[in-house]
Write a protein that holds these residues in place. Structure first.
Motif, mmCIF file in Angstrom:
data_model
loop_
_atom_site.group_PDB
_atom_site.id
_atom_site.type_symbol
_atom_site.label_atom_id
_atom_site.label_comp_id
_atom_site.label_asym_id
_atom_site.label_seq_id
_atom_site.Cartn_x
_atom_site.Cartn_y
_atom_site.Cartn_z
ATOM 1 N N UNK A 11 -60.959 -63.984 41.485
ATOM 2 C CA UNK A 11 -60.731 -63.800 40.056
ATOM 3 C C UNK A 11 -59.885 -62.559 39.789
ATOM 4 N N UNK A 12 -60.185 -61.481 40.483
ATOM 5 C CA UNK A 12 -59.411 -60.251 40.301
ATOM 6 C C UNK A 12 -57.975 -60.404 40.777
ATOM 7 N N UNK A 13 -57.723 -61.350 41.705
ATOM 8 C CA UNK A 13 -56.374 -61.565 42.223
ATOM 9 C C UNK A 13 -55.495 -62.325 41.230
ATOM 10 N N UNK A 14 -56.119 -62.976 40.240
ATOM 11 C CA UNK A 14 -55.337 -63.725 39.251
ATOM 12 C C UNK A 14 -54.606 -62.774 38.317
ATOM 13 N N UNK A 15 -53.427 -63.200 37.868
ATOM 14 C CA UNK A 15 -52.701 -62.419 36.869
ATOM 15 C C UNK A 15 -53.300 -62.706 35.500
ATOM 16 N N UNK A 16 -52.966 -61.892 34.526
ATOM 17 C CA UNK A 16 -53.472 -62.097 33.170
ATOM 18 C C UNK A 16 -52.991 -63.438 32.613
ATOM 19 N N UNK A 17 -51.761 -63.813 32.928
ATOM 20 C CA UNK A 17 -51.225 -65.093 32.450
ATOM 21 C C UNK A 17 -52.015 -66.253 33.042
ATOM 22 N N UNK A 18 -52.326 -66.201 34.332
ATOM 23 C CA UNK A 18 -53.101 -67.258 34.972
ATOM 24 C C UNK A 18 -54.499 -67.349 34.360
ATOM 25 N N UNK A 19 -55.113 -66.211 34.062
ATOM 26 C CA UNK A 19 -56.428 -66.201 33.433
ATOM 27 C C UNK A 19 -56.374 -66.852 32.052
ATOM 28 N N UNK A 20 -55.307 -66.556 31.299
ATOM 29 C CA UNK A 20 -55.167 -67.145 29.968
ATOM 30 C C UNK A 20 -55.000 -68.661 30.055
ATOM 31 N N UNK A 21 -54.252 -69.154 31.058
ATOM 32 C CA UNK A 21 -54.103 -70.602 31.248
ATOM 33 C C UNK A 21 -55.452 -71.251 31.577
ATOM 34 N N UNK A 22 -56.249 -70.582 32.397
ATOM 35 C CA UNK A 22 -57.569 -71.110 32.750
ATOM 36 C C UNK A 22 -58.461 -71.174 31.514
ATOM 37 N N UNK A 23 -58.478 -70.110 30.721
ATOM 38 C CA UNK A 23 -59.289 -70.097 29.510
ATOM 39 C C UNK A 23 -58.811 -71.154 28.504
ATOM 40 N N UNK A 24 -57.508 -71.345 28.402
ATOM 41 C CA UNK A 24 -56.971 -72.346 27.480
ATOM 42 C C UNK A 24 -57.359 -73.755 27.944
ATOM 43 N N UNK A 25 -57.311 -74.011 29.250
ATOM 44 C CA UNK A 25 -57.724 -75.314 29.774
ATOM 45 C C UNK A 25 -59.204 -75.548 29.498
ATOM 46 N N UNK A 26 -60.015 -74.504 29.656
ATOM 47 C CA UNK A 26 -61.452 -74.611 29.367
ATOM 48 C C UNK A 26 -61.676 -74.893 27.878
ATOM 49 N N UNK A 27 -60.925 -74.203 27.023
ATOM 50 C CA UNK A 27 -61.036 -74.428 25.579
ATOM 51 C C UNK A 27 -60.663 -75.856 25.226
ATOM 52 N N UNK A 28 -59.568 -76.361 25.801
ATOM 53 C CA UNK A 28 -59.144 -77.745 25.537
ATOM 54 C C UNK A 28 -60.201 -78.747 25.990
ATOM 55 N N UNK A 29 -60.826 -78.493 27.147
ATOM 56 C CA UNK A 29 -61.866 -79.384 27.652
ATOM 57 C C UNK A 29 -63.070 -79.368 26.721
ATOM 58 N N UNK A 30 -63.468 -78.192 26.261
ATOM 59 C CA UNK A 30 -64.607 -78.076 25.353
ATOM 60 C C UNK A 30 -64.351 -78.828 24.055
#
Length: 107
Positions: A11-30
């Protein structure tokens, strides 16, 4: 924080942009899951409260596939050729093989 099956190091190795994409995908799924649940509950409510003998509303509509026009035209040509050559005996053969009686048309 949500557990996405990442270790702390991953998780710490991810960039901020990658983290935002993951959160956006989670939001879309929810949102998608909530929408499907809402549609299912609404459909169930409408079906439970429908008037007597009124048609049941399906949750998902069945999609019809487009017909291959060229294949259909070729098949009809073959059927017409066989009917001209042999008559409609193939229809009687189908009914006989399936143990059915050919329906007679009323005039």
């Amino acid at each position: 924080m949500v557990n996405f099956n990442y270790s702390k190091a991953d998780y710490d190795a991810l960039t901020e942009t990658e983290k935002k994409f993951i959160y956006k995908a989670y939001e879309n799924k929810t949102i998608s899951d909530a929408t499907h649940i809402r549609n299912a509950v609404l459909n169930a409510t409408v079906n439970a409260n429908r008037k007597k003998n009124k048609k049941f509303i399906e949750l998902f509509e069945k999609k019809q596939e487009k017909v291959d026009v060229e294949f259909t035209e070729n098949a009809l040509e073959v059927i017409n050729e066989v009917e001209e050559r042999d008559g409609k005996s193939w229809v009687d053969l189908l009914y006989n093989k399936n143990g059915l009686k050919r329906p007679e048309r009323s005039k």
